[in-house]
Motif scaffolding. Structure first.
Motif, PDB file in Angstrom:
ATOM      1  N   PHE A  62     -11.577  -9.117  -2.283  1.00  0.00           N
ATOM      2  CA  PHE A  62     -10.591  -8.885  -1.235  1.00  0.00           C
ATOM      3  C   PHE A  62     -10.479 -10.127  -0.376  1.00  0.00           C
ATOM      4  O   PHE A  62     -11.470 -10.660   0.100  1.00  0.00           O
ATOM      5  CB  PHE A  62     -10.999  -7.666  -0.408  1.00  0.00           C
ATOM      6  N   LYS A  63      -9.242 -10.594  -0.187  1.00  0.00           N
ATOM      7  CA  LYS A  63      -8.987 -11.839   0.543  1.00  0.00           C
ATOM      8  C   LYS A  63      -8.410 -11.598   1.933  1.00  0.00           C
ATOM      9  O   LYS A  63      -8.810 -12.229   2.890  1.00  0.00           O
ATOM     10  CB  LYS A  63      -8.008 -12.725  -0.245  1.00  0.00           C
ATOM     11  N   LYS A  64      -7.450 -10.701   2.035  1.00  0.00           N
ATOM     12  CA  LYS A  64      -6.745 -10.451   3.293  1.00  0.00           C
ATOM     13  C   LYS A  64      -6.299  -8.996   3.286  1.00  0.00           C
ATOM     14  O   LYS A  64      -5.814  -8.499   2.273  1.00  0.00           O
ATOM     15  CB  LYS A  64      -5.526 -11.380   3.365  1.00  0.00           C
ATOM     16  N   ILE A  93      -0.450 -10.735  -4.088  1.00  0.00           N
ATOM     17  CA  ILE A  93       0.110 -11.589  -3.043  1.00  0.00           C
ATOM     18  C   ILE A  93       1.020 -10.761  -2.137  1.00  0.00           C
ATOM     19  O   ILE A  93       1.889 -10.031  -2.621  1.00  0.00           O
ATOM     20  CB  ILE A  93       0.957 -12.735  -3.667  1.00  0.00           C
ATOM     21  N   ASN A  94       0.838 -10.893  -0.829  1.00  0.00           N
ATOM     22  CA  ASN A  94       1.731 -10.241   0.124  1.00  0.00           C
ATOM     23  C   ASN A  94       3.079 -10.959   0.040  1.00  0.00           C
ATOM     24  O   ASN A  94       3.155 -12.172   0.263  1.00  0.00           O
ATOM     25  CB  ASN A  94       1.145 -10.338   1.539  1.00  0.00           C
ATOM     26  N   GLU A  95       4.136 -10.229  -0.322  1.00  0.00           N
ATOM     27  CA  GLU A  95       5.446 -10.857  -0.508  1.00  0.00           C
ATOM     28  C   GLU A  95       5.976 -11.526   0.756  1.00  0.00           C
ATOM     29  O   GLU A  95       6.627 -12.562   0.678  1.00  0.00           O
ATOM     30  CB  GLU A  95       6.478  -9.820  -0.983  1.00  0.00           C
ATOM     31  N   ALA A 101      -3.852 -11.372  -1.113  1.00  0.00           N
ATOM     32  CA  ALA A 101      -4.499 -10.176  -0.573  1.00  0.00           C
ATOM     33  C   ALA A 101      -5.789  -9.881  -1.337  1.00  0.00           C
ATOM     34  O   ALA A 101      -6.790  -9.472  -0.751  1.00  0.00           O
ATOM     35  CB  ALA A 101      -3.555  -8.979  -0.648  1.00  0.00           C
ATOM     36  N   ALA A 102      -5.747 -10.086  -2.669  1.00  0.00           N
ATOM     37  CA  ALA A 102      -6.918  -9.802  -3.492  1.00  0.00           C
ATOM     38  C   ALA A 102      -6.758 -10.460  -4.855  1.00  0.00           C
ATOM     39  O   ALA A 102      -5.643 -10.797  -5.273  1.00  0.00           O
ATOM     40  CB  ALA A 102      -7.095  -8.298  -3.664  1.00  0.00           C
ATOM     41  N   GLU A 103      -7.885 -10.634  -5.525  1.00  0.00           N
ATOM     42  CA  GLU A 103      -7.904 -11.104  -6.902  1.00  0.00           C
ATOM     43  C   GLU A 103      -8.856 -10.205  -7.664  1.00  0.00           C
ATOM     44  O   GLU A 103      -9.897  -9.817  -7.133  1.00  0.00           O
ATOM     45  CB  GLU A 103      -8.357 -12.562  -6.976  1.00  0.00           C
ATOM     46  N   GLY A 104      -8.484  -9.870  -8.889  1.00  0.00           N
ATOM     47  CA  GLY A 104      -9.332  -8.952  -9.642  1.00  0.00           C
ATOM     48  C   GLY A 104      -9.356  -9.259 -11.121  1.00  0.00           C
ATOM     49  O   GLY A 104      -8.651 -10.147 -11.613  1.00  0.00           O
ATOM     50  N   MET A 105     -10.185  -8.503 -11.824  1.00  0.00           N
ATOM     51  CA  MET A 105     -10.350  -8.618 -13.257  1.00  0.00           C
ATOM     52  C   MET A 105     -10.604  -7.227 -13.804  1.00  0.00           C
ATOM     53  O   MET A 105     -11.265  -6.411 -13.154  1.00  0.00           O
ATOM     54  CB  MET A 105     -11.535  -9.529 -13.562  1.00  0.00           C
ATOM     55  N   SER A 106     -10.067  -6.955 -14.990  1.00  0.00           N
ATOM     56  CA  SER A 106     -10.406  -5.704 -15.672  1.00  0.00           C
ATOM     57  C   SER A 106     -10.635  -5.987 -17.139  1.00  0.00           C
ATOM     58  O   SER A 106     -10.029  -6.889 -17.719  1.00  0.00           O
ATOM     59  CB  SER A 106      -9.300  -4.644 -15.487  1.00  0.00           C
ATOM     60  N   GLY A 107     -11.545  -5.223 -17.715  1.00  0.00           N
ATOM     61  CA  GLY A 107     -11.836  -5.321 -19.141  1.00  0.00           C
ATOM     62  C   GLY A 107     -11.447  -4.018 -19.809  1.00  0.00           C
ATOM     63  O   GLY A 107     -11.570  -2.938 -19.212  1.00  0.00           O
ATOM     64  N   HIS A 108     -10.949  -4.123 -21.036  1.00  0.00           N
ATOM     65  CA  HIS A 108     -10.473  -2.962 -21.784  1.00  0.00           C
ATOM     66  C   HIS A 108     -10.853  -3.121 -23.246  1.00  0.00           C
ATOM     67  O   HIS A 108     -11.052  -4.233 -23.728  1.00  0.00           O
ATOM     68  CB  HIS A 108      -8.945  -2.850 -21.678  1.00  0.00           C
TER      69      HIS A 108
END
Length: 143
Positions: A62-64, A93-95, A101-108
């Motif tokens: 979480f960034k902002k 990204i807040n438009e 706002a945040a950066e993430g990762m998901s694995g599938h």
């Protein structure tokens, strides 16, 4: 690939008036579904072919903070594709402010309806080719 847009809903905020952290994970899943749809391989199509793709891992930095009714652009890219496993990255990204706002990762993984792993190259070579190409040649920011 165009970003997925999510408008923060009032119910997604907590008593502090900011978006509760659990919602960012839901937004990532919404963006993943939209990403596959944009590729021409939406969940309806995959499931009709007997392919499911559950989440195996997820993380979010979480960034902002975000608040109601911010519009969040979620950029999805392929971090890695191994034929059975797919790892995606997300930038939120807040438009309005253009701040991260945040950066993430998901694995599938890819499974059949019985829960057995599927090698996409064998069961769905077209999707395998698309994912492999995007992982090796990510689209530019202007695309």
């Amino acid at each position: 690939m165009k970003p997925y847009i999510h408008q923060v809903q009032y119910y997604e905020t907590d008593r502090m008036g900011i978006t509760h952290h659990s919602n960012y994970i839901r937004w990532m899943e919404e963006a993943r579904v939209a990403f596959l749809e944009e590729l021409g391989w939406g969940y309806g199509k995959l499931e009709a072919m007997g392919i499911v793709s559950p989440v195996t891992q997820v993380s979010c930095d979480f960034k902002k903070t975000t608040t109601f009714p911010d519009r969040i652009a979620i950029e999805v890219s392929i971090r890695e594709f191994r034929g059975v496993k797919l790892f995606l990255s997300y930038r939120m990204i807040n438009e309005e402010t253009k701040e991260a706002a945040a950066e993430g990762m998901s694995g599938h993984c890819f499974l059949n309806h019985e829960g057995r792993p599927l090698l996409l190259k064998k069961v769905c070579p077209e999707l395998d080719r698309i994912l492999k190409d995007l992982s090796e040649n990510p689209p530019s920011a202007e695309s």
